[in-house]
Write a protein that holds these residues in place. Structure first.
Motif, PDB file in Angstrom:
ATOM      1  N   ALA A 142      -9.043  -1.040 -10.586  1.00 47.74           N
ATOM      2  CA  ALA A 142      -7.728  -0.491 -10.470  1.00 47.74           C
ATOM      3  C   ALA A 142      -7.548   0.752  -9.616  1.00 47.74           C
ATOM      4  CB  ALA A 142      -6.860  -0.887 -11.594  1.00 47.74           C
ATOM      5  N   ASP A 143      -8.538   1.746 -10.455  1.00 52.26           N
ATOM      6  CA  ASP A 143      -8.290   3.163  -9.987  1.00 52.26           C
ATOM      7  C   ASP A 143      -8.881   3.049  -8.517  1.00 52.26           C
ATOM      8  OD1 ASP A 143      -7.052   3.953 -12.328  1.00 52.26           O
ATOM      9  OD2 ASP A 143      -8.994   4.556 -13.196  1.00 52.26           O
TER      10      ASP A 143
ATOM     11  N   THR B 245       0.827  -1.167   0.027  1.00 50.56           N
ATOM     12  CA  THR B 245      -0.076   0.044   0.063  1.00 50.56           C
ATOM     13  C   THR B 245       1.138   1.197   0.158  1.00 50.56           C
ATOM     14  OG1 THR B 245      -0.051   0.172   2.498  1.00 50.56           O
ATOM     15  CG2 THR B 245      -1.941  -1.260   1.344  1.00 50.56           C
ATOM     16  N   ASP B 246       0.180   2.358  -0.139  1.00 49.35           N
ATOM     17  CA  ASP B 246       1.032   3.604  -0.257  1.00 49.35           C
ATOM     18  C   ASP B 246       1.592   3.990   0.938  1.00 49.35           C
ATOM     19  OD1 ASP B 246       0.315   3.886  -3.066  1.00 49.35           O
ATOM     20  OD2 ASP B 246      -1.151   5.223  -2.632  1.00 49.35           O
TER      21      ASP B 246
ATOM     22  N   GLY C 180      -5.434   3.528  -1.497  1.00 52.07           N
ATOM     23  CA  GLY C 180      -3.967   3.235  -1.277  1.00 52.07           C
ATOM     24  C   GLY C 180      -3.188   2.066  -1.690  1.00 52.07           C
ATOM     25  N   ILE C 181      -3.792   1.290  -2.590  1.00 47.80           N
ATOM     26  CA  ILE C 181      -3.263  -0.214  -2.910  1.00 47.80           C
ATOM     27  C   ILE C 181      -2.987  -0.057  -4.373  1.00 47.80           C
ATOM     28  CG2 ILE C 181      -3.881  -2.711  -3.076  1.00 47.80           C
ATOM     29  CD1 ILE C 181      -5.520  -2.292  -0.661  1.00 47.80           C
ATOM     30  N   SER C 182      -1.780  -0.025  -4.782  1.00 40.85           N
ATOM     31  CA  SER C 182      -1.167  -0.208  -6.276  1.00 40.85           C
ATOM     32  C   SER C 182      -1.450  -1.393  -6.966  1.00 40.85           C
ATOM     33  CB  SER C 182      -0.050   0.624  -6.270  1.00 40.85           C
ATOM     34  OG  SER C 182       0.164   2.015  -5.804  1.00 40.85           O
ATOM     35  N   ILE C 183      -2.196  -1.503  -7.695  1.00 41.68           N
ATOM     36  CA  ILE C 183      -2.563  -2.889  -8.330  1.00 41.68           C
ATOM     37  C   ILE C 183      -2.841  -2.717  -9.814  1.00 41.68           C
ATOM     38  CG2 ILE C 183      -4.875  -2.716  -7.864  1.00 41.68           C
ATOM     39  CD1 ILE C 183      -4.816  -5.690  -7.415  1.00 41.68           C
ATOM     40  N   SER C 184      -2.229  -3.442 -10.722  1.00 44.60           N
ATOM     41  CA  SER C 184      -2.451  -3.250 -11.994  1.00 44.60           C
ATOM     42  C   SER C 184      -3.817  -4.022 -12.588  1.00 44.60           C
ATOM     43  CB  SER C 184      -1.325  -3.906 -12.886  1.00 44.60           C
ATOM     44  OG  SER C 184      -1.425  -5.550 -12.769  1.00 44.60           O
ATOM     45  N   ARG C 185      -4.055  -3.270 -13.907  1.00 41.47           N
ATOM     46  CA  ARG C 185      -5.554  -3.823 -14.443  1.00 41.47           C
ATOM     47  C   ARG C 185      -5.370  -5.062 -14.455  1.00 41.47           C
ATOM     48  NH1 ARG C 185      -6.997  -5.750 -19.026  1.00 41.47           N
ATOM     49  NH2 ARG C 185      -4.924  -5.058 -19.826  1.00 41.47           N
TER      50      ARG C 185
ATOM     51  N   LYS D 207      -6.483   1.899  -5.957  1.00 45.72           N
ATOM     52  CA  LYS D 207      -5.597   2.952  -5.967  1.00 45.72           C
ATOM     53  C   LYS D 207      -6.041   3.973  -4.824  1.00 45.72           C
ATOM     54  CE  LYS D 207      -1.907   5.594  -8.453  1.00 45.72           C
ATOM     55  NZ  LYS D 207      -1.561   6.049  -9.843  1.00 45.72           N
TER      56      LYS D 207
ATOM     57  N   GLN E 237     -10.096  -1.440 -15.369  1.00 45.14           N
ATOM     58  CA  GLN E 237      -9.263  -0.048 -15.026  1.00 45.14           C
ATOM     59  C   GLN E 237      -9.765   0.691 -13.979  1.00 45.14           C
ATOM     60  OE1 GLN E 237      -5.933   0.363 -16.311  1.00 45.14           O
ATOM     61  NE2 GLN E 237      -6.397   1.975 -14.727  1.00 45.14           N
TER      62      GLN E 237
END
Length: 435
Positions: free
Chosen positions: A402-403, A368-369, A409-414, A406, A399
């Motif tokens: 995924a946004d 997480t961020d 606070g969790i960066s994850i790819s599509r 984000k 997508q």
């Protein structure tokens, strides 16, 4: 030539057997126990007559009522109806069928696959029965008129059309889509279909909804299959604000050494051959019992450590399952990581939230961020929540999901979102869209 001392690690046959027993799942362990009891006469399942406190060996009794474990309801014959029997019973109520025609239909019934499809061509059936193609086609129509609708079809298109014919309004758009546009339906080409058929989007959507209600495998409901069931190794129960672990007694048979043979090894000390044979069997039996006890103790300790580390999950649910590795539990118990892996693979725990494999409590880690970490199970639960509350006319794309992640606070790819969505059995946004 010279002599040299060197320390070298070797796995003895006993250690290899202990490792193998720890690795076994519950059904596999039961098979090994049964085989061991068969091969080693001094071993017996505890609770049987003729146990360690009895001076006589165990023999099979003819009277089944004497066995306290005998369940008469488990020995009642099954009354489930097979597809073949179901179709033959209906065929008996159809009048004015010649014996040869009836035999042809029965031949077709016997050559249906488990989904209810006829996998032989009409010329092949005509050759076997010595009939004309027209007569075989008539027999096929009789078969396809039976219940369930769609039975006797030769492909998916014919199966669905047979079911559409029985609908009250005929559904002309549905029939047209099935005949010529199944691929477009599979890829959800709504706009293409509206242009080709000159109908509204709502009509296409309604027709697709009807097609989804049809059964592509009408014979599968009659296929009798043994349903596997899970026996949990451990049971995790809540008492007040704490969680306790206990071993499930039925997960493995309780074994003991038969007292009769144990005494015989001492009393018949004059007969060296008998003494040597019984001693070897006693040694093997006691080592096997030791391996079973060590397996139970290891699984119990691992389960206890999991409960301590995943207390939030047991208290609040699957969304609170935190990332954890085998190494963490191994260090906590001062054992090797491979031991934890063997103790969790194929072993199940009964929890207040359902039955889970012990491996389930080791989800992957997502950063997480704020430097913390989140589990893949938490991400899946959030995906499920967002999709269940989405607007059907504007479903969330991968997508967009995924946004949203984000934003938490969790960066994850599509691509990862797509993988998790498919694991949850959720269709893509294009297929979830409703106009």
């Amino acid at each position: 030539m010279f002599q040299q001392q060197a320390a070298r690690m070797r796995i003895t046959p006993q250690l290899r057997k202990a490792i193998g027993i720890l690795k076994l799942s519950t059904p596999e362990l039961m098979e090994v126990i049964q085989q061991e009891v068969t091969d080693n006469l001094v071993l017996e399942i505890a609770g049987n007559k003729g146990g360690a406190n009895d001076f006589t060996p165990t023999f099979l009794r003819g009277n089944r009522s004497a066995d306290s474990n005998y369940e008469p309801l488990l020995h009642i014959a099954s009354n489930e109806v097979s597809l073949e029997r179901h179709l033959k019973e209906q065929l008996g109520f159809i009048p004015n069928i010649s014996p040869s025609m009836r035999q042809t239909v029965i031949l077709m019934v016997g050559n249906l696959d488990r989904n209810g499809y006829l996998r032989f061509t009409l010329p092949e059936i005509a050759e076997v029965c010595g009939m004309e193609i027209a007569q075989v086609e008539h027999a096929l129509r009789i078969l396809q008129s039976l219940d369930p609708r769609g039975i006797g079809a030769r492909d998916l298109r014919e199966c669905l059309l047979l079911q559409v014919q029985s609908l009250p309004d005929g559904c002309p758009i549905v029939s047209e889509l099935i005949k010529n546009h199944l691929k477009d339906i599979a890829h959800y080409h709504i706009h293409k279909l509206t242009t080709l058929l000159q109908v509204s989007t709502q009509e296409i959507q309604a027709a697709i909804d009807v097609i989804k209600e049809l059964n592509p495998r009408p014979g599968a409901a009659f296929h009798i299959e043994t349903v596997p069931y899970i026996i949990p190794e451990v049971i995790i129960e809540r008492v007040g604000e704490q969680f306790f672990v206990r071993l499930h007694q039925e997960a493995s048979s309780r074994l003991s050494v038969n007292g009769y043979y144990e005494r015989m090894a001492v009393l018949d000390s004059d007969n060296k051959e008998v003494t040597q044979f019984l001693s070897s069997k006693l040694h093997a039996a006691k080592f096997f019992l030791k391996c079973l006890e060590q397996r139970r103790r290891t699984i119990f300790r691992v389960a206890q450590a999991i409960v301590e580390e995943q207390n939030e999950f047991f208290s609040h649910g699957i969304a609170y399952l935190k990332p954890m590795t085998l190494k963490q539990i191994a260090e906590k118990l001062s054992v090797h990581e491979s031991t934890v892996s063997r103790a969790t693979a194929g072993k199940y725990a009964q929890t207040p939230w359902g039955i889970f494999e012990l491996k389930h409590f080791f989800p992957s880690r997502l950063q997480t961020d704020i430097g913390d970490s989140a589990s893949s199970e938490y991400v899946k639960s959030r995906i499920k929540t967002w999709i269940s509350g989405e607007n059907p006319s504007k479903p969330h794309s991968d997508q967009k999901l995924a946004d949203l992640m984000k934003g938490e606070g969790i960066s994850i790819s599509r691509r990862t979102i797509t993988k998790y969505r498919e694991e949850l059995g959720i269709s893509s946004s294009m297929r979830r869209k409703r106009i």
